[in-house]
Motif scaffolding. Sequence first.
Motif, PDB file in Angstrom:
ATOM      1  N   UNK A  90       0.839  -1.206   0.000  1.00  0.00           N
ATOM      2  CA  UNK A  90       0.000   0.000   0.000  1.00  0.00           C
ATOM      3  C   UNK A  90       0.869   1.249   0.000  1.00  0.00           C
ATOM      4  N   UNK A  91       0.261   2.358  -0.378  1.00  0.00           N
ATOM      5  CA  UNK A  91       0.962   3.640  -0.319  1.00  0.00           C
ATOM      6  C   UNK A  91       1.079   4.087   1.127  1.00  0.00           C
ATOM      7  N   UNK A  92       2.194   4.728   1.470  1.00  0.00           N
ATOM      8  CA  UNK A  92       2.336   5.272   2.815  1.00  0.00           C
ATOM      9  C   UNK A  92       1.276   6.340   3.034  1.00  0.00           C
ATOM     10  N   UNK A  93       0.566   6.237   4.126  1.00  0.00           N
ATOM     11  CA  UNK A  93      -0.494   7.180   4.440  1.00  0.00           C
ATOM     12  C   UNK A  93      -0.303   7.674   5.866  1.00  0.00           C
ATOM     13  N   UNK A  94      -0.018   8.967   5.995  1.00  0.00           N
ATOM     14  CA  UNK A  94       0.266   9.531   7.310  1.00  0.00           C
ATOM     15  C   UNK A  94      -0.934   9.498   8.243  1.00  0.00           C
ATOM     16  N   UNK A  95      -2.126   9.189   7.712  1.00  0.00           N
ATOM     17  CA  UNK A  95      -3.298   9.113   8.583  1.00  0.00           C
ATOM     18  C   UNK A  95      -3.157   7.994   9.609  1.00  0.00           C
ATOM     19  N   UNK A  96      -2.433   6.926   9.247  1.00  0.00           N
ATOM     20  CA  UNK A  96      -2.206   5.836  10.192  1.00  0.00           C
ATOM     21  C   UNK A  96      -1.269   6.291  11.313  1.00  0.00           C
ATOM     22  N   UNK A  97      -0.240   7.056  10.945  1.00  0.00           N
ATOM     23  CA  UNK A  97       0.650   7.626  11.956  1.00  0.00           C
ATOM     24  C   UNK A  97      -0.122   8.595  12.842  1.00  0.00           C
TER      25      UNK A  97
END
Length: 267
Positions: A101-108
């Motif tokens: 998957x693409x890195x998504x800062x929402x998880x961070x």
Amino acid sequence: MTQNTGGRGLPIIYHPDNPIYTADKTSDAKRQPKASEVTAASIVSDIVRLGLKVGDRLPAEVDMLAQYPVSRETLREALRILEVQGMIALKRGPGGGPFVSALNASYLARTATLYFHLSGATYDEVFDTWETIEPQLTAKVARISDKHLKERAFARFLGYQIDEHDETEVFSDLNNFHAVIAELSGNRVLTLITQAITHIVVEHVLNADEPVTQQSHLNDEHIDIAQAIIAGRPRKASTLMQEHIADVVENYRSRYPDRSSELVQWR
């Protein structure tokens, strides 16, 4: 918030309204990672080592079991860990499997909000962090010597017309302006941290505010910031970003005077 060494030289962070604290007792209290966590870390390392891209499929389960000496249950738990963190997508059915998957800062951001909530942090502190980090990041981007690179990056924002887009598109596009600045910085740590903070601001705060289609001044401020960045004027770009953030924050505080002092919610 105050910091204390706890009498042993170990950093302990206290909050006056929340007595939870943490100490780095690495010598005798460090939890050993579970086999699934070690396996998840190995999978991530292999994704990086092999240069896999977004959408690439990971090996089939039988091949991964041969590659990683763990049980099927441990492997599946490792994959679930990566799925929860947004690192991979698990697709079911024919042609399914684990995909990068693409890195998504929402998880961070979501993980951060858990720590913020437990520490007693408020949205005022999130605002303060945003006001501290992004103006400096904006100045850093303005110092980039490649003017054409900056022109290409901000071209879509310079001629942006709010009335030509629906509410969802406008909200996404205005938020993406800040993402472009973070990405242009060239610092991946700053990019992820900045995007996580702006995600919290957007999802927790701005979504509760008036429709963005009624805030054309935000778009005008973005244009001014972009022009200062392209012109290579770091001080002006930083000042404009600081004023822009202050405008957003002040508008929210005036409309919802009690909310900014609330605890950051884990979501």
